[in-house]
Design a protein around this motif. Structure first.
Motif: not given
Length: 273
Positions: A202-206
């Motif tokens: 999720y953090q990578v996508h953000a």
């Protein structure tokens, strides 16, 4: 162990060079830029009644020109082949995850099916965004490796949880509380590893979307050896590195846009003023 919920599709990278060459050859052969000039050369030879020698000469010269044209276009063709192969690989992986999700649902494990479905959705978003932005093209392969590895290991963790749960009935009647404690501990560690995996993705996508600017904190478990989720944690370490790099790249892009916005449009990905 029931292997029906193990991820059995190969990762996108590393990509076989032979497959790229074969796909490029197919693309060139089916392109109008290949066969239209040859048809025109044949038609000209027929119209001029050039005879066998004339036909051979016309077709030979045309073929040489076509060959020369494709030599100049080869980098672009190879790039297009890679994009096509990446799309096919990701689609195959998505279908495999959907199969596993259906398998988990049919076996009465909707909670794991729902969780894996969210991994699939996030995987698709990350892959779409990382290949959409030219500024992130330099990271696409490593992010793909990380995402593919995470999804495969999440499936492995879920399979391991199922295998351990099969012995729950015997453990509950074993009169040995320590066995139940070990089972609960292993399950908690696997659940924590899956939760951390989703949080990191999720953090990578953000980061890819440029919604956050602070790099991920790196946390390495001290006693991860031979524990459930160990391999998953190792893959996460590499993915966190990619998130850090993406965050730093976004900072460079933002600074470049502020300092010399016109240069960003004319430079190649990764080249900043």
């Amino acid at each position: 162990m029931d292997s029906s919920t193990l991820f059995s599709v190969a990762p996108t990278f590393p990509m076989d060079e032979g497959r790229i060459r074969d796909r490029s050859r197919e693309m060139m052969l089916r392109s109008p830029s290949t066969w239209v000039p040859l048809l025109i050369a044949g038609a000209v030879g027929f119209a001029l009644e050039a005879g066998m020698a004339g036909f051979v000469l016309l077709l030979g010269v045309t073929a040489a020109l076509v060959f020369r044209y494709w030599n100049k276009q080869r980098p672009a063709v190879d790039a297009a082949s890679v994009r096509e192969l990446i799309g096919e690989s990701n689609a195959e992986q998505d279908q495999e995850l959907k199969r596993i999700i259906g398998n988990l649902t049919s076996k009465g494990l909707p909670q794991y099916a729902q969780g894996l479905g969210r991994f699939l959705s996030l995987k698709q978003k990350i892959e779409k965004e990382v290949h959409h932005s030219k500024h992130l093209a330099v990271f696409s392969q490593e992010v793909e490796k990380g995402v593919d590895g995470i999804c495969a290991e999440v499936c492995r963790e879920i399979t391991g949880i199922r295998a351990r749960e099969e012995g729950l009935g015997e453990i509950l009647t074993s009169r040995d509380p320590t066995r139940l404690d070990r089972l609960e501990s292993a399950r908690n560690k696997s659940h924590a590893a899956i939760l951390n995996a989703y949080t990191s993705l999720y953090q990578v996508h953000a980061e890819i979307l440029g919604l956050v600017s602070d790099p991920l904190e790196r946390k390495t478990p001290e006693d991860a050896k031979d524990q459930p989720g160990q391999r998953l944690q190792e893959i996460l370490g590499g993915l966190r590195d990619e998130a850090d790099m993406i965050a730093r790249t976004h900072e460079r892009i933002r600074r470049t846009l502020e300092e010399c916005p016109s240069a960003v449009e004319t430079t190649k990905p990764g080249a900043f003023c």
